[in-house]
Design a protein around this motif. Structure first.
Motif, short mmCIF file in Angstrom:
data_model
loop_
_atom_site.label_atom_id
_atom_site.label_comp_id
_atom_site.label_asym_id
_atom_site.label_seq_id
_atom_site.Cartn_x
_atom_site.Cartn_y
_atom_site.Cartn_z
N THR A 32 0.83 -1.21 0.00
CA THR A 32 0.00 0.00 0.00
C THR A 32 0.86 1.26 0.00
O THR A 32 0.61 2.20 -0.76
CB THR A 32 -0.92 0.01 1.23
OG1 THR A 32 -1.72 -1.18 1.24
CG2 THR A 32 -1.83 1.23 1.22
N ILE A 33 1.87 1.26 0.84
CA ILE A 33 2.77 2.42 0.90
C ILE A 33 3.49 2.61 -0.44
O ILE A 33 3.62 3.73 -0.94
CB ILE A 33 3.80 2.23 2.04
CG1 ILE A 33 3.09 2.27 3.40
CG2 ILE A 33 4.89 3.30 1.98
CD1 ILE A 33 3.97 1.91 4.57
N LEU A 34 3.93 1.51 -1.03
CA LEU A 34 4.61 1.58 -2.33
C LEU A 34 3.69 2.15 -3.41
O LEU A 34 4.11 2.95 -4.25
CB LEU A 34 5.11 0.19 -2.74
CG LEU A 34 5.99 0.10 -3.99
CD1 LEU A 34 7.26 0.92 -3.80
CD2 LEU A 34 6.35 -1.36 -4.27
N LEU A 35 2.42 1.75 -3.37
CA LEU A 35 1.45 2.26 -4.34
C LEU A 35 1.28 3.77 -4.21
O LEU A 35 1.15 4.49 -5.21
CB LEU A 35 0.10 1.57 -4.15
CG LEU A 35 -0.04 0.17 -4.75
CD1 LEU A 35 -1.29 -0.51 -4.22
CD2 LEU A 35 -0.08 0.24 -6.26
N HIS A 36 1.29 4.26 -2.98
CA HIS A 36 1.07 5.69 -2.77
C HIS A 36 2.31 6.52 -3.10
O HIS A 36 2.20 7.57 -3.73
CB HIS A 36 0.64 5.95 -1.32
CG HIS A 36 -0.81 5.70 -1.08
ND1 HIS A 36 -1.80 6.56 -1.49
CD2 HIS A 36 -1.44 4.68 -0.45
CE1 HIS A 36 -2.98 6.09 -1.15
NE2 HIS A 36 -2.79 4.95 -0.51
N VAL A 37 3.49 6.07 -2.66
CA VAL A 37 4.69 6.89 -2.85
C VAL A 37 5.15 6.93 -4.30
O VAL A 37 5.91 7.80 -4.69
CB VAL A 37 5.85 6.40 -1.96
CG1 VAL A 37 5.47 6.47 -0.49
CG2 VAL A 37 6.29 4.99 -2.33
N THR A 38 4.68 5.98 -5.11
CA THR A 38 5.10 5.95 -6.52
C THR A 38 4.03 6.47 -7.46
O THR A 38 4.19 6.41 -8.67
CB THR A 38 5.47 4.51 -6.94
OG1 THR A 38 4.33 3.65 -6.75
CG2 THR A 38 6.63 3.99 -6.13
#
Length: 348
Positions: free
Chosen positions: A289-295
């Motif tokens: 989830t964090i990866l989806l948001h930061v990218t």
């Protein structure tokens, strides 16, 4: 382990919820684009989208998804239902790639795979809930010493955040507003689960509406949800969505699972291996989830990014004017640039 029929129903409802909510984002965005072509954009205070049928279809789709999520808690434990909410991000990302032509970056694909993998692990090792026959049973769980201590701790922390930290650093520290939302959210989910179970039993023929406990849980739901939405709006208004969303999701999901484990004893009777597997699956989902948001902004135009560092106030004003002109013609990628320019002009 065996996958009970109730867990299966909750799992299917949670999947449907994620599908509807993820799809609603895309439909509403298309509706906003259509409305912007003939009126003032929503981002600049316009309300022309209220006359756009596509926007209302998206809103109805979101409501259906939220109802499905509400019902899912009546069948399955929060440990299973809550992390599956991350799948709505995958749905919206994939649909945006094909429908809105927003490129799905390779790292975002990795984030999607991580969310799916973590969700599968959680589903496989999800705990079985003991059957509940009345709202009074849930009330006895809610009034046990361990959970009362959790509730008191949440209320004390919320009051400290609201009356001490919000005036001092609420608009500079993203953890303040998101912390209030997450803490209240964990209580709202427990109340939603209690209320959903009561309604489920009522529809099955055992009327639970005659008990004051049912109405008390409803009051808690309303109070917590209003508080959540108030401070979530403050967080989204003050900070970048790319920062608020992952932090809120991590804190909210973690606290909700903790509250569920304390109140409903989700992990009682489970082996250590199953508990560790659920935690690992949860961590994988959070990481994805964090990866989806930061990218999500990796593919912004370099020319737009270059306008983030103007050499002078006059150049800043000129770039803002150019970006606003692009916005009038429906260019979505310059929204953050305009926001930056407006903030920079305030400094001068």
């Amino acid at each position: 382990m065996d996958f009970s029929s109730d867990n299966l129903k909750g799992f299917v409802l949670a999947l449907l919820s994620s599908g509807f909510i993820g799809t609603s984002f895309i439909i509403k965005k298309k509706g906003l684009r259509r409305a912007a072509a003939s009126g003032v954009r929503a981002g600049f205070g316009g309300y022309s989208y209220l006359w756009e049928p596509l926007w209302w279809i998206g809103m109805i789709t979101m409501i259906v998804g939220e109802v499905a999520n509400f019902v899912a808690y009546a069948f399955a434990p929060a440990v299973l239902v809550t992390p599956l909410g991350a799948l709505s991000i995958i749905v919206s990302a994939v649909l945006a790639h094909f429908i809105l032509k927003e490129r799905l970056h390779e790292l975002r694909v990795l984030g999607c795979v991580m969310c799916i993998t973590g969700s599968v692990i959680i589903v496989i090792h999800a705990p079985q809930e003991l059957p509940i026959t009345s709202v009074q049973e849930i009330w006895s769980m809610a009034t046990q010493t361990d959970f009362l201590l959790y509730v008191v701790s949440v209320i004390v922390l919320v009051f400290i955040l609201v009356f001490h930290f919000v005036p001092q650093c609420g608009h500079t520290n993203v953890l303040v507003f998101t912390g209030i939302c997450s803490l209240m959210g964990s209580l709202s989910v427990m109340s939603v689960k209690a209320l959903g179970t009561s309604l489920k039993l009522t529809f099955e023929g055992t009327n639970q509406l005659i008990y004051p406990e049912t109405w008390f849980f409803m009051l808690v739901v309303v109070t917590c949800v209003i508080t959540q939405m108030n401070y979530l709006n403050k967080a989204l208004h003050t900070f970048n969505t790319a920062i608020v969303s992952p932090i809120y999701y991590v804190m909210f999901t973690t606290l909700t699972i903790l509250a569920s484990v304390i109140m409903f004893k989700d992990w009682d009777g489970q082996s250590g291996g199953s508990i560790v597997s659920e935690i690992c699956g949860f961590i994988v989902v959070l990481s994805g989830t964090i990866l989806l948001h930061v990218t999500k902004d990796f593919d912004k135009s370099p020319s737009i990014r270059s306008s983030y560092v103007p050499s002078s106030p006059s150049l800043s004003t000129r770039l803002c004017s150019e970006d606003e002109e692009l916005l009038k013609h429906g260019e979505e990628d310059v929204t953050s640039s305009v926001d930056f320019c407006l903030r920079r002009q305030e400094l001068y």
